[in-house]
Design an enzyme around this catalytic site. Structure first.
Site, PDB file in Angstrom:
ATOM      1  N   SER A  41      53.226   5.341  28.740  1.00 44.02           N
ATOM      2  CA  SER A  41      52.614   6.473  28.097  1.00 44.02           C
ATOM      3  C   SER A  41      51.610   5.507  27.476  1.00 44.02           C
ATOM      4  O   SER A  41      50.468   5.321  28.036  1.00 44.02           O
ATOM      5  CB  SER A  41      53.697   6.827  27.196  1.00 44.02           C
ATOM      6  OG  SER A  41      53.303   7.984  26.339  1.00 44.02           O
ATOM      7  N   ASP A 155      55.780  11.875  31.815  1.00 42.73           N
ATOM      8  CA  ASP A 155      55.694  10.494  30.920  1.00 42.73           C
ATOM      9  C   ASP A 155      56.833   9.583  31.608  1.00 42.73           C
ATOM     10  O   ASP A 155      58.078  10.019  31.584  1.00 42.73           O
ATOM     11  CB  ASP A 155      56.039  11.042  29.558  1.00 42.73           C
ATOM     12  CG  ASP A 155      55.705   9.912  28.470  1.00 42.73           C
ATOM     13  OD1 ASP A 155      56.311   8.776  28.691  1.00 42.73           O
ATOM     14  OD2 ASP A 155      55.035  10.356  27.408  1.00 42.73           O
TER      15      ASP A 155
END
Length: 307
Positions: A41, A155
């Site tokens: 991320s 993610d």
């Protein structure tokens, strides 16, 4: 130190991830130069900038940006599986020069993402770095998923929040991990405890909460309608309270579990719990917190590397 291949495992954490820049700055100033970096991320974004030789450009942009500029990057795309489509973020990465092929970088790099179909952990080690970063930051409920090589990716924090294992696979034999999720749980406890309703006071509080989550352009008409639709009673958590604390719970559990099974040589945890998920305009504060945390660790790192 030359006998070790130092690697960085940079964890996710949205705006708190700006602290990774300060960590890298402090390590480089101490003569500790990572030759491999794996990121999840926001860690993938900062790590990608470092691997591409564009960390200075990212730092300069982050420290100058204000909330208005952040909002301008949020291209709403409710039909694409998320609130934010992410095309403007891709354009920003290219503008900053964070867009070359990963294979051309002088150091090893990988971004961690999650296959939405089966939950597999995906390591993006080749192809355009901007596409890898965009996939890795696709926080469910916020960003739309990304289609890469026939897979819808989201993610990487869903499966590997601080990617020590990825960093080791890149060839690092001394791993410095950075986690920016320490101390997050409990900060919203007051908002997430149910209490007795208080008639008009509870209704007014709920209306104010809902208005605060509505985009400014829609707030005026909403102010006319919401008071007639909302009743009193216990105030339920808002959308972002539910989303953020759910993510915090999930990521803390994943981080603790993965780090217990795959411990790094050194774990750095910047004090950034007070920075909100979307407080991207507080980069200077986060970067300084990262620098301060790393400064406390560099002597121990250097001592271990000298053995």
């Amino acid at each position: 130190m030359a006998d070790y291949r130092v690697g960085l495992a940079l964890g996710g954490g949205a705006a708190r991830g700006w602290s990774h820049i300060g960590v890298i700055d402090a390590l480089l100033e101490a003569g500790i130069e990572p030759v491999a970096v794996a990121g999840t991320s926001m860690g993938a974004l900062v790590g990608g900038a470092y691997a591409a030789g564009r960390l200075d450009a990212l730092r300069e942009w982050a420290e100058a940006v204000d909330r208005r500029a952040i909002v301008s990057l949020l291209d709403i795309g409710l039909t694409s599986g998320g609130v934010i489509d992410g095309q403007r973020i891709l354009a920003l990465l290219r503008e900053l020069g964070i867009d070359g092929p990963i294979g051309s970088f002088p150091i090893a790099y990988a971004a961690v993402a999650t296959d939405l179909a089966d939950g597999r952990e995906i390591w993006l080690e080749e192809g355009p770095v901007d596409a890898a970063i965009r996939a890795s930051i696709s926080m469910p409920g916020i960003f739309s998923p990304v289609l890469l090589d026939g897979r819808w990716l989201v993610d990487g924090g869903l499966v590997n929040q601080v990617p020590v294992s990825t960093c080791r696979a890149l060839g690092a034999d001394f791993i410095v991990a950075v986690s920016v999720g320490e101390g997050l749980l409990g900060r919203r406890r007051g908002k997430l405890r149910a209490g007795p309703g208080n008639g008009e006071e509870a209704r007014a509080a709920r209306v104010a909460q809902m208005l605060g989550q509505i985009p400014a352009v829609l707030r005026e008409p909403a102010e006319l309608v919401l008071p007639h639709l909302v009743k009193g009673g216990p105030q339920s958590p808002g959308y972002f309270d539910v989303l953020v604390n759910s993510l915090n719970i999930m990521q803390e559990k994943i981080t603790r579990s993965r780090l217990a099974g795959e411990p790094p040589h050194v774990l750095i945890a910047p004090e950034v719990a007070g920075i909100g998920l979307m407080d991207f305009d507080r980069a200077k504060e986060a970067i300084e917190a990262g620098r301060a945390a790393a400064a406390k660790a560099v002597d121990a790192i250097a001592e271990q590397l000298s053995r």
